[in-house]
Design a protein around this motif. Structure first.
Motif, PDB file in Angstrom:
ATOM      1  N   ARG A 327      43.696  65.012  90.989  1.00  0.00           N
ATOM      2  CA  ARG A 327      45.154  64.864  91.520  1.00  0.00           C
ATOM      3  C   ARG A 327      45.991  65.454  90.380  1.00  0.00           C
ATOM      4  O   ARG A 327      45.610  65.219  89.289  1.00  0.00           O
ATOM      5  CB  ARG A 327      45.292  63.389  91.865  1.00  0.00           C
ATOM      6  N   PRO A 328      46.970  65.800  90.590  1.00  0.00           N
ATOM      7  CA  PRO A 328      47.982  66.783  89.621  1.00  0.00           C
ATOM      8  C   PRO A 328      48.708  65.559  88.923  1.00  0.00           C
ATOM      9  O   PRO A 328      49.061  64.539  89.001  1.00  0.00           O
ATOM     10  CB  PRO A 328      48.886  67.387  90.252  1.00  0.00           C
ATOM     11  N   LEU A 329      48.846  65.960  87.276  1.00  0.00           N
ATOM     12  CA  LEU A 329      49.602  65.175  86.539  1.00  0.00           C
ATOM     13  C   LEU A 329      50.110  65.987  85.446  1.00  0.00           C
ATOM     14  O   LEU A 329      49.384  66.926  84.662  1.00  0.00           O
ATOM     15  CB  LEU A 329      48.579  63.906  85.918  1.00  0.00           C
ATOM     16  N   THR A 330      51.221  65.756  85.318  1.00  0.00           N
ATOM     17  CA  THR A 330      52.079  66.606  83.941  1.00  0.00           C
ATOM     18  C   THR A 330      52.743  65.809  83.138  1.00  0.00           C
ATOM     19  O   THR A 330      53.452  65.056  83.539  1.00  0.00           O
ATOM     20  CB  THR A 330      52.914  67.750  84.769  1.00  0.00           C
ATOM     21  N   ALA A 331      52.796  66.293  81.912  1.00  0.00           N
ATOM     22  CA  ALA A 331      53.377  65.453  80.903  1.00  0.00           C
ATOM     23  C   ALA A 331      54.436  66.251  79.976  1.00  0.00           C
ATOM     24  O   ALA A 331      54.045  67.582  79.979  1.00  0.00           O
ATOM     25  CB  ALA A 331      52.384  64.729  79.937  1.00  0.00           C
ATOM     26  N   ALA A 332      55.385  65.770  79.742  1.00  0.00           N
ATOM     27  CA  ALA A 332      56.520  66.437  78.995  1.00  0.00           C
ATOM     28  C   ALA A 332      57.330  65.711  77.889  1.00  0.00           C
ATOM     29  O   ALA A 332      57.533  64.410  78.109  1.00  0.00           O
ATOM     30  CB  ALA A 332      57.477  67.288  79.965  1.00  0.00           C
ATOM     31  N   THR A 333      57.813  66.487  76.965  1.00  0.00           N
ATOM     32  CA  THR A 333      58.679  65.539  75.906  1.00  0.00           C
ATOM     33  C   THR A 333      59.957  66.527  75.938  1.00  0.00           C
ATOM     34  O   THR A 333      60.078  67.601  76.037  1.00  0.00           O
ATOM     35  CB  THR A 333      58.100  65.317  74.692  1.00  0.00           C
ATOM     36  N   LYS A 334      61.107  65.643  75.611  1.00  0.00           N
ATOM     37  CA  LYS A 334      62.371  66.455  75.293  1.00  0.00           C
ATOM     38  C   LYS A 334      63.006  65.240  74.346  1.00  0.00           C
ATOM     39  O   LYS A 334      63.530  64.254  74.702  1.00  0.00           O
ATOM     40  CB  LYS A 334      63.274  66.659  76.394  1.00  0.00           C
ATOM     41  N   GLY A 335      63.214  65.659  72.967  1.00  0.00           N
ATOM     42  CA  GLY A 335      63.757  64.629  71.997  1.00  0.00           C
ATOM     43  C   GLY A 335      63.177  63.474  72.244  1.00  0.00           C
ATOM     44  O   GLY A 335      61.831  63.408  71.838  1.00  0.00           O
ATOM     45  N   GLU A 336      63.581  62.315  72.523  1.00  0.00           N
ATOM     46  CA  GLU A 336      62.937  61.047  72.369  1.00  0.00           C
ATOM     47  C   GLU A 336      62.661  60.699  73.717  1.00  0.00           C
ATOM     48  O   GLU A 336      62.062  59.494  73.988  1.00  0.00           O
ATOM     49  CB  GLU A 336      64.175  60.028  71.967  1.00  0.00           C
ATOM     50  N   MET A 337      62.584  61.469  74.891  1.00  0.00           N
ATOM     51  CA  MET A 337      62.279  61.246  76.279  1.00  0.00           C
ATOM     52  C   MET A 337      60.881  61.993  76.437  1.00  0.00           C
ATOM     53  O   MET A 337      60.444  62.840  75.869  1.00  0.00           O
ATOM     54  CB  MET A 337      63.298  61.952  77.155  1.00  0.00           C
ATOM     55  N   PHE A 338      60.225  61.000  76.999  1.00  0.00           N
ATOM     56  CA  PHE A 338      58.665  61.272  77.608  1.00  0.00           C
ATOM     57  C   PHE A 338      58.358  61.095  78.921  1.00  0.00           C
ATOM     58  O   PHE A 338      59.062  60.212  79.345  1.00  0.00           O
ATOM     59  CB  PHE A 338      57.678  60.205  76.644  1.00  0.00           C
ATOM     60  N   TYR A 339      58.030  61.978  79.596  1.00  0.00           N
ATOM     61  CA  TYR A 339      57.897  62.017  80.954  1.00  0.00           C
ATOM     62  C   TYR A 339      56.349  62.211  81.479  1.00  0.00           C
ATOM     63  O   TYR A 339      55.564  63.043  80.984  1.00  0.00           O
ATOM     64  CB  TYR A 339      58.765  63.407  81.553  1.00  0.00           C
ATOM     65  N   ILE A 340      56.226  61.534  82.647  1.00  0.00           N
ATOM     66  CA  ILE A 340      54.974  62.034  83.281  1.00  0.00           C
ATOM     67  C   ILE A 340      55.343  62.109  84.907  1.00  0.00           C
ATOM     68  O   ILE A 340      55.952  61.451  85.262  1.00  0.00           O
ATOM     69  CB  ILE A 340      53.966  60.689  83.260  1.00  0.00           C
TER      70      ILE A 340
END
Length: 380
Positions: A327-340
């Motif tokens: 199953r797909p999963l992507t992680a990312a950051t932008k400054g203090e933000m963290f995303y999944i």
């Protein structure tokens, strides 16, 4: 001799790759509304079918931060049945807890949702007497939640942590967000959200994601084919699976391993999504011994089948897929933000220029944490 041409049969294809998951965390502990996560999950509408959506939000009750926030749904088919369940639930609470405040959970009745239950929230602290006096608060609360969900007909505790809450129902997730006015009434430092495409279970309000216990919540894309074995193992530790979906066992397994047994997340990942035996055999002796021991001790908690999950806790958000990443999963950051997210595009929709984007390996957790829990407590 003329032969009749055989017609091709259309085989039924079961859709098991859908569902959408998304998480956003401000690692400084700053709070923000649900508007962005509603927009992100709406962009993955094609992955769901309108039969379930929901959100977990952390840091939303600063005025009651030291109280456990119980979110209840009363699901009887008639209003008298729902009111009767509420009356029975409140009698139970009055015996077991000190209730400091309660109210109906605010909703926007102009937003159409299917067959909404009566939704209520209670801010409580445990009242432990007699044999319960020595029981830890969290163990006491888990026991009472299991009692409510198994013994009081039409009453379900679907959220029970401090300074956080789950909001879920039958509908597309953006509709559920609008129904609960998450873009207007609440600010959180961490949001997780799910768009559902149920495959094996019915669509009902209790079966929507997230699933939560205390401050641990889970949103899940996939199918846990080991549900029976996982459930039987968890029942030995007092958990009762009553919400008719495989995802519930992931939430209870996370509670057992991370809260009760205090195992670090890298070990928890090796229990839930361990490497295959052939891979273990090729490892060095130290790693082989650890993984073999975990497989022997926690074999019934191995989550078999394809899955991607986001696990939320106070101050932490964790992404994890099955060991071969079906199953797909992507992680990312932008400054203090963290995303999944299930898809990179949904992250870029609300944060177009990212500092880093990556795909976590199968069975390896990706973790975001609030940098200063003390600062978060002051802010929240």
């Amino acid at each position: 001799m003329h032969r009749k041409r055989r017609s091709r049969r259309e085989l039924y294809n079961k859709e098991i790759c859908a569902c959408s998951i998304f998480g956003a965390m401000n690692r400084e502990g700053d709070r923000f509304t649900g508007e962005g996560v509603m927009k992100a999950i709406a962009s993955m509408r094609v992955r769901g079918n309108g039969l379930g959506g929901g959100f977990a939000a952390y840091g939303i009750y600063p005025d009651h931060r030291d109280l456990y926030a119980f979110h209840l749904m009363f699901t009887g088919s008639t209003d008298p049945a729902r009111r009767a369940a509420k009356k029975e639930l409140e009698a139970h609470l009055s015996r077991k807890f000190d209730v400091y405040f309660d109210e109906e959970i605010p909703t926007d009745d102009s937003v159409f949702v299917r067959d909404p239950p009566l939704l209520w929230r209670y801010f409580v602290l445990p009242r432990k007497e007699g044999d319960d006096a020595a029981t830890a608060d969290e163990d006491y609360i888990v026991g009472e939640i299991m009692a409510v969900n198994t013994r009081i007909e039409n009453a379900y505790v679907f959220s029970s942590g401090k300074n956080m809450g789950c909001f879920k129902g039958v509908g597309y997730p953006e509709e559920i967000g609008e129904y609960f006015m998450l873009d207007r009434l609440y600010r959180a430092h961490t949001w997780t959200v799910h768009g559902r495409f149920p495959t094996n279970t019915q669509a009902w309000w209790g079966g929507a994601h997230p699933f939560g216990l205390l401050d641990t919540t889970v949103v899940h894309n996939g199918e846990v084919s080991s549900y029976g074995t996982n459930r039987w193992y968890l029942e030995m530790y007092g958990y009762a699976c009553t919400l008719q979906t495989d995802t519930e066992v992931i939430a209870y397994a996370a509670d057992l391993l991370m809260r009760r047994q205090r195992l670090p997340i890298d070990v928890v990942a090796k229990i839930l999504a361990p490497p295959i035996w052939n891979a273990i055999d090729r490892m060095d002796e130290k790693e082989k011994k650890l993984l073999t021991t975990l497989r022997m001790a926690y074999g019934p908690l191995l989550m078999n089948g394809p899955f991607a999950v986001i696990i939320g806790e106070t101050g932490r958000m964790i992404g994890l897929t099955d060991r071969i990443r079906l199953r797909p999963l992507t992680a990312a950051t932008k400054g203090e933000m963290f995303y999944i997210s299930s898809e990179e595009a949904s992250i870029r929709l609300i944060s177009p220029k990212l500092d880093r984007v990556w795909t976590p390996k199968g069975g390896e957790p990706v973790i975001g944490e609030i940098k200063s829990m003390n600062r978060m407590k002051r802010v929240c």
